[in-house]
Design a protein around this motif. Structure first.
Motif, PDB file in Angstrom:
ATOM      1  N   GLU A   1      -0.815  15.663  33.398  1.00  0.00           N
ATOM      2  CA  GLU A   1      -0.769  14.263  33.807  1.00  0.00           C
ATOM      3  C   GLU A   1       0.676  13.783  33.852  1.00  0.00           C
ATOM      4  N   THR A   2       1.030  13.126  34.951  1.00  0.00           N
ATOM      5  CA  THR A   2       2.372  12.588  35.132  1.00  0.00           C
ATOM      6  C   THR A   2       2.255  11.168  35.669  1.00  0.00           C
ATOM      7  N   GLU A   3       3.384  10.461  35.652  1.00  0.00           N
ATOM      8  CA  GLU A   3       3.442   9.144  36.269  1.00  0.00           C
ATOM      9  C   GLU A   3       4.425   9.214  37.430  1.00  0.00           C
ATOM     10  N   ARG A   4       4.049   8.636  38.570  1.00  0.00           N
ATOM     11  CA  ARG A   4       4.867   8.732  39.778  1.00  0.00           C
ATOM     12  C   ARG A   4       4.954   7.375  40.448  1.00  0.00           C
ATOM     13  N   THR A   5       6.044   7.181  41.184  1.00  0.00           N
ATOM     14  CA  THR A   5       6.164   6.048  42.096  1.00  0.00           C
ATOM     15  C   THR A   5       6.243   6.609  43.507  1.00  0.00           C
ATOM     16  N   VAL A   6       5.339   6.142  44.379  1.00  0.00           N
ATOM     17  CA  VAL A   6       5.243   6.717  45.720  1.00  0.00           C
ATOM     18  C   VAL A   6       5.191   5.614  46.764  1.00  0.00           C
ATOM     19  N   HIS A   7       5.427   6.014  48.018  1.00  0.00           N
ATOM     20  CA  HIS A   7       5.357   5.120  49.168  1.00  0.00           C
ATOM     21  C   HIS A   7       4.069   5.445  49.934  1.00  0.00           C
ATOM     22  N   PRO A   8       2.982   4.683  49.751  1.00  0.00           N
ATOM     23  CA  PRO A   8       1.706   5.002  50.421  1.00  0.00           C
ATOM     24  C   PRO A   8       1.820   4.868  51.945  1.00  0.00           C
ATOM     25  N   LEU A   9       1.371   5.889  52.660  1.00  0.00           N
ATOM     26  CA  LEU A   9       1.442   5.895  54.118  1.00  0.00           C
ATOM     27  C   LEU A   9       0.072   5.853  54.780  1.00  0.00           C
TER      28      LEU A   9
ATOM     29  N   ARG B   1      -8.082  11.795  41.266  1.00  0.00           N
ATOM     30  CA  ARG B   1      -7.252  12.255  40.148  1.00  0.00           C
ATOM     31  C   ARG B   1      -6.276  11.183  39.673  1.00  0.00           C
ATOM     32  N   VAL B   2      -6.286  10.017  40.307  1.00  0.00           N
ATOM     33  CA  VAL B   2      -5.444   8.909  39.867  1.00  0.00           C
ATOM     34  C   VAL B   2      -6.094   8.269  38.647  1.00  0.00           C
ATOM     35  N   THR B   3      -5.315   8.107  37.569  1.00  0.00           N
ATOM     36  CA  THR B   3      -5.874   7.600  36.317  1.00  0.00           C
ATOM     37  C   THR B   3      -5.572   6.125  36.069  1.00  0.00           C
ATOM     38  N   ALA B   4      -4.505   5.599  36.655  1.00  0.00           N
ATOM     39  CA  ALA B   4      -4.128   4.188  36.519  1.00  0.00           C
ATOM     40  C   ALA B   4      -3.168   3.871  37.652  1.00  0.00           C
ATOM     41  N   ILE B   5      -3.091   2.600  38.031  1.00  0.00           N
ATOM     42  CA  ILE B   5      -2.247   2.265  39.177  1.00  0.00           C
ATOM     43  C   ILE B   5      -1.722   0.839  39.065  1.00  0.00           C
ATOM     44  N   THR B   6      -0.486   0.649  39.543  1.00  0.00           N
ATOM     45  CA  THR B   6       0.127  -0.670  39.607  1.00  0.00           C
ATOM     46  C   THR B   6       0.852  -0.793  40.936  1.00  0.00           C
ATOM     47  N   ALA B   7       0.526  -1.828  41.697  1.00  0.00           N
ATOM     48  CA  ALA B   7       1.250  -2.090  42.947  1.00  0.00           C
ATOM     49  C   ALA B   7       2.546  -2.818  42.619  1.00  0.00           C
ATOM     50  N   THR B   8       3.629  -2.455  43.289  1.00  0.00           N
ATOM     51  CA  THR B   8       4.924  -3.099  43.083  1.00  0.00           C
ATOM     52  C   THR B   8       5.199  -4.068  44.227  1.00  0.00           C
ATOM     53  N   ASP B   9       6.350  -4.750  44.157  1.00  0.00           N
ATOM     54  CA  ASP B   9       6.779  -5.631  45.241  1.00  0.00           C
ATOM     55  C   ASP B   9       7.792  -4.944  46.147  1.00  0.00           C
TER      56      ASP B   9
ATOM     57  N   GLY C   1      -0.642   6.932  37.440  1.00  0.00           N
ATOM     58  CA  GLY C   1      -0.820   8.138  36.658  1.00  0.00           C
ATOM     59  C   GLY C   1      -1.652   9.124  37.463  1.00  0.00           C
ATOM     60  N   TYR C   2      -1.303  10.422  37.351  1.00  0.00           N
ATOM     61  CA  TYR C   2      -1.976  11.419  38.201  1.00  0.00           C
ATOM     62  C   TYR C   2      -2.143  12.724  37.438  1.00  0.00           C
ATOM     63  N   ILE C   3      -3.340  13.312  37.549  1.00  0.00           N
ATOM     64  CA  ILE C   3      -3.630  14.614  36.949  1.00  0.00           C
ATOM     65  C   ILE C   3      -3.616  15.656  38.065  1.00  0.00           C
ATOM     66  N   ASP C   4      -2.690  16.630  37.980  1.00  0.00           N
ATOM     67  CA  ASP C   4      -2.583  17.620  39.048  1.00  0.00           C
ATOM     68  C   ASP C   4      -3.637  18.712  38.881  1.00  0.00           C
ATOM     69  N   ALA C   5      -3.602  19.679  39.794  1.00  0.00           N
ATOM     70  CA  ALA C   5      -4.629  20.726  39.811  1.00  0.00           C
ATOM     71  C   ALA C   5      -4.607  21.565  38.541  1.00  0.00           C
TER      72      ALA C   5
END
Length: 325
Positions: free
Chosen positions: A165-173, A199-207, A157-161
């Motif tokens: 608040e939105t939920e996103r799936t991203v590829h961390p680099l 600004r990250v409100t919650a997080i889940t790592a995937t496989d 979950g992420y709160i922008d400027a």
């Protein structure tokens, strides 16, 4: 603790069964007090070293990891490379030492150790605008860095400027520490993006594995991010020459926002810097005209002329009555 000393001490421990603070101090040309502090810091960072007390004592790697560092767990190897190898901070000598150390690690640890060394950029320069970030590391920093090192996607979950608040799936680099702020550089469905970690409100790592762009380099990518931000917030680029004796005053006025070029045949030094507006830059530079000669843009030159005329009108010597006739 300097990362090059950390690597040097680990290589000493790799070569020898035991080292003393005096031996570390002599080889690294530091005081024994500094050597002891560095050895203690290694242990506090999670590296498995311990001290042997009494005559003939010293410091050793746990498990007798004299030649292959087999006493390191995968987590401890990652801890070492996180401390020793921030991508933007490591010198060529440190990077060369890290490559040697990677070859000494058990093969199963190498990929994550190398990923840890490349996962972090430290950018000490602050943004031009005031930074309101908390000085403490943000809540989900460790989880995101773990995802970068393991190469797995995350949902958060992420709160922008704008406060949405939105939920996103991203590829961390990679992770960037810029002043007191922490950022995640990630690949998304719409291309590469940068997220403030506080600004990250919650997080889940995937496989699911990260899709890493070919040739991606975190330090180079972050330079592009900061260059783009500078152009957005400081759209006016000034080109000028500066007398050598005025260069220190110009540095004091502009800080990191100053690129210094070469000296011309007249000894004056080419400089380039940026600012948010032509008038603001002119006002900022008016006190440096004794040493600074601006060639572009014309708008800054015109504003300087207007400011100079206003200063002369208000603070110049009064006109002599005879000059009126």
């Amino acid at each position: 603790m300097r990362s090059d000393r950390l690597v040097a001490i680990l290589l000493m421990l790799q070569r020898r069964e035991q080292v003393t603070a005096a031996e570390v101090a002599e080889e690294l040309e530091v005081s024994e007090r500094t050597a002891r502090r560095d050895l203690d810091a290694l242990g506090m960072a999670g590296i498995p070293i311990y001290s042997v007390q009494g005559r003939g004592g010293g410091w050793r790697l746990l498990g007798g990891a004299r030649t292959d560092l087999s006493g390191l767990t995968v987590g401890e190897a990652r801890a070492l490379f996180l401390v020793a190898g921030p991508a933007a901070a490591a010198t060529p000598e440190v990077k060369a030492a890290l490559r040697k150390l990677v070859r000494a690690l058990p093969e199963t640890f190498r990929a994550q150790a190398e990923a840890a060394a490349a996962s972090l950029v430290v950018d000490s320069r602050r943004w031009n605008s005031p930074d309101t970030a908390d000085a403490h590391p943000p809540r989900f920093l460790a989880v995101l860095q773990d995802a970068v090192i393991r190469g797995v996607q995350v949902r958060f979950g992420y709160i922008d400027a704008a406060g949405n608040e939105t939920e996103r799936t991203v590829h961390p680099l990679g992770i960037v520490a810029k002043g007191p702020s922490w950022y995640l550089v990630a690949h998304t469905d719409t291309g590469q993006r940068t997220f403030r970690i506080d600004r990250v409100t919650a997080i889940t790592a995937t496989d699911h594995p990260v899709a890493r762009p070919d040739g991606f380099d975190l330090a180079r990518s972050w330079r592009q991010v900061t260059d783009d931000a500078d152009r957005l917030h400081t759209p006016v680029e000034v080109r000028a020459t500066c007398a050598p004796e005025g260069l220190e005053y110009l540095r004091a006025a502009l800080g990191d926002n100053l690129d210094i070029g070469t000296a011309g045949t007249d000894g004056r030094i080419a400089v380039v810097f940026r600012g948010p507006s032509e008038y603001g830059l002119a006002g900022h530079l008016a006190g440096l005209v004794e040493w600074l000669e601006i060639s572009s843009p014309q708008g800054v030159i015109d504003h300087l002329a207007t400011i100079g005329a206003a200063l002369t009108d208000r603070y110049g010597p009064p006109e002599h009555p005879a000059a009126r006739h």
